[in-house]
Design a protein around this motif. Structure first.
Motif, PDB file in Angstrom:
ATOM      1  N   ASP A 143      28.467  44.402 -34.593  1.00 31.48           N
ATOM      2  CA  ASP A 143      27.769  44.238 -33.319  1.00 31.48           C
ATOM      3  C   ASP A 143      27.108  42.863 -33.235  1.00 31.48           C
ATOM      4  O   ASP A 143      27.170  42.196 -32.201  1.00 31.48           O
ATOM      5  CB  ASP A 143      26.712  45.329 -33.124  1.00 31.48           C
ATOM      6  N   GLU A 144      26.467  42.440 -34.317  1.00 32.35           N
ATOM      7  CA  GLU A 144      25.829  41.119 -34.330  1.00 32.35           C
ATOM      8  C   GLU A 144      26.866  40.015 -34.165  1.00 32.35           C
ATOM      9  O   GLU A 144      26.657  39.060 -33.419  1.00 32.35           O
ATOM     10  CB  GLU A 144      25.040  40.909 -35.626  1.00 32.35           C
ATOM     11  N   LYS A 145      27.995  40.160 -34.858  1.00 30.45           N
ATOM     12  CA  LYS A 145      29.062  39.165 -34.730  1.00 30.45           C
ATOM     13  C   LYS A 145      29.574  39.099 -33.296  1.00 30.45           C
ATOM     14  O   LYS A 145      29.829  38.030 -32.762  1.00 30.45           O
ATOM     15  CB  LYS A 145      30.219  39.490 -35.675  1.00 30.45           C
ATOM     16  N   SER A 146      29.701  40.251 -32.665  1.00 38.80           N
ATOM     17  CA  SER A 146      30.159  40.296 -31.278  1.00 38.80           C
ATOM     18  C   SER A 146      29.149  39.611 -30.357  1.00 38.80           C
ATOM     19  O   SER A 146      29.532  38.838 -29.472  1.00 38.80           O
ATOM     20  CB  SER A 146      30.370  41.756 -30.850  1.00 38.80           C
ATOM     21  N   GLU A 147      27.872  39.874 -30.577  1.00 38.50           N
ATOM     22  CA  GLU A 147      26.828  39.244 -29.766  1.00 38.50           C
ATOM     23  C   GLU A 147      26.831  37.730 -29.946  1.00 38.50           C
ATOM     24  O   GLU A 147      26.730  36.966 -28.979  1.00 38.50           O
ATOM     25  CB  GLU A 147      25.449  39.804 -30.136  1.00 38.50           C
ATOM     26  N   ILE A 148      26.943  37.280 -31.185  1.00 42.20           N
ATOM     27  CA  ILE A 148      26.961  35.854 -31.472  1.00 42.20           C
ATOM     28  C   ILE A 148      28.183  35.202 -30.820  1.00 42.20           C
ATOM     29  O   ILE A 148      28.090  34.143 -30.206  1.00 42.20           O
ATOM     30  CB  ILE A 148      26.942  35.595 -32.999  1.00 42.20           C
ATOM     31  N   SER A 149      29.323  35.880 -30.938  1.00 47.76           N
ATOM     32  CA  SER A 149      30.558  35.365 -30.358  1.00 47.76           C
ATOM     33  C   SER A 149      30.401  35.212 -28.837  1.00 47.76           C
ATOM     34  O   SER A 149      30.774  34.174 -28.276  1.00 47.76           O
ATOM     35  CB  SER A 149      31.715  36.302 -30.693  1.00 47.76           C
ATOM     36  N   GLN A 150      29.857  36.224 -28.179  1.00 49.17           N
ATOM     37  CA  GLN A 150      29.659  36.165 -26.731  1.00 49.17           C
ATOM     38  C   GLN A 150      28.703  35.038 -26.367  1.00 49.17           C
ATOM     39  O   GLN A 150      28.923  34.315 -25.389  1.00 49.17           O
ATOM     40  CB  GLN A 150      29.132  37.501 -26.202  1.00 49.17           C
ATOM     41  N   LEU A 151      27.643  34.876 -27.140  1.00 46.74           N
ATOM     42  CA  LEU A 151      26.670  33.818 -26.883  1.00 46.74           C
ATOM     43  C   LEU A 151      27.320  32.441 -26.995  1.00 46.74           C
ATOM     44  O   LEU A 151      27.103  31.576 -26.151  1.00 46.74           O
ATOM     45  CB  LEU A 151      25.512  33.942 -27.879  1.00 46.74           C
ATOM     46  N   LEU A 152      28.148  32.252 -28.005  1.00 43.67           N
ATOM     47  CA  LEU A 152      28.786  30.961 -28.233  1.00 43.67           C
ATOM     48  C   LEU A 152      29.899  30.669 -27.230  1.00 43.67           C
ATOM     49  O   LEU A 152      30.291  29.515 -27.074  1.00 43.67           O
ATOM     50  CB  LEU A 152      29.327  30.861 -29.660  1.00 43.67           C
ATOM     51  N   GLU A 153      30.419  31.689 -26.582  1.00 42.27           N
ATOM     52  CA  GLU A 153      31.486  31.499 -25.600  1.00 42.27           C
ATOM     53  C   GLU A 153      30.952  31.127 -24.233  1.00 42.27           C
ATOM     54  O   GLU A 153      31.691  30.683 -23.375  1.00 42.27           O
ATOM     55  CB  GLU A 153      32.334  32.767 -25.468  1.00 42.27           C
ATOM     56  N   LYS A 154      29.652  31.292 -24.005  1.00 38.51           N
ATOM     57  CA  LYS A 154      29.076  30.971 -22.699  1.00 38.51           C
ATOM     58  C   LYS A 154      29.202  29.480 -22.441  1.00 38.51           C
ATOM     59  O   LYS A 154      28.971  28.663 -23.304  1.00 38.51           O
ATOM     60  CB  LYS A 154      27.606  31.380 -22.642  1.00 38.51           C
ATOM     61  N   LYS A 155      29.533  29.152 -21.228  1.00 35.71           N
ATOM     62  CA  LYS A 155      29.677  27.742 -20.839  1.00 35.71           C
ATOM     63  C   LYS A 155      28.557  27.364 -19.911  1.00 35.71           C
ATOM     64  O   LYS A 155      28.126  28.088 -19.099  1.00 35.71           O
ATOM     65  CB  LYS A 155      31.029  27.512 -20.154  1.00 35.71           C
TER      66      LYS A 155
END
Length: 98
Positions: free
Chosen positions: A86-98
């Protein structure tokens, strides 16, 4: 008479950054707190995590792409291993934001 520093905990720094964001002063604060080399390192670390989470490149390829040592990539990889899915998914989503 010795005095104690105002900031002694990591959470206090996180709160300071959060507060600066709420008042739109985060750019000034982070620029002041981080040297140019530290800012470049932070950019590299963000890209390391982004690439590791995407999972498309080997650590060696990421190292070559970003111009950092393989050991730096390994440290990022080890940090990610300590995170839940879940944390990895959250981090991934955060880093994908433009």
């Amino acid at each position: 008479m010795a005095t104690e520093p105002e900031y002694t905990e990591w959470q206090q720094i996180l709160d300071l950054v959060k507060s600066s964001t709420e008042t739109d002063q985060h750019e000034m604060l982070l620029t002041m707190l981080l040297s140019p080399d530290e800012r470049e390192s932070l950019i590299s670390r963000v890209n390391i995590f982004r690439e590791l989470l995407k999972g498309e490149l080997s650590q060696r390829q990421i190292s070559q792409m970003l111009g950092v040592g393989v050991a730096t990539i390994t440290r990022g990889s080890n940090e990610l291993k300590s995170k839940s899915d879940d944390e990895k998914s959250e981090i991934s989503q955060l880093l994908e934001k433009k």
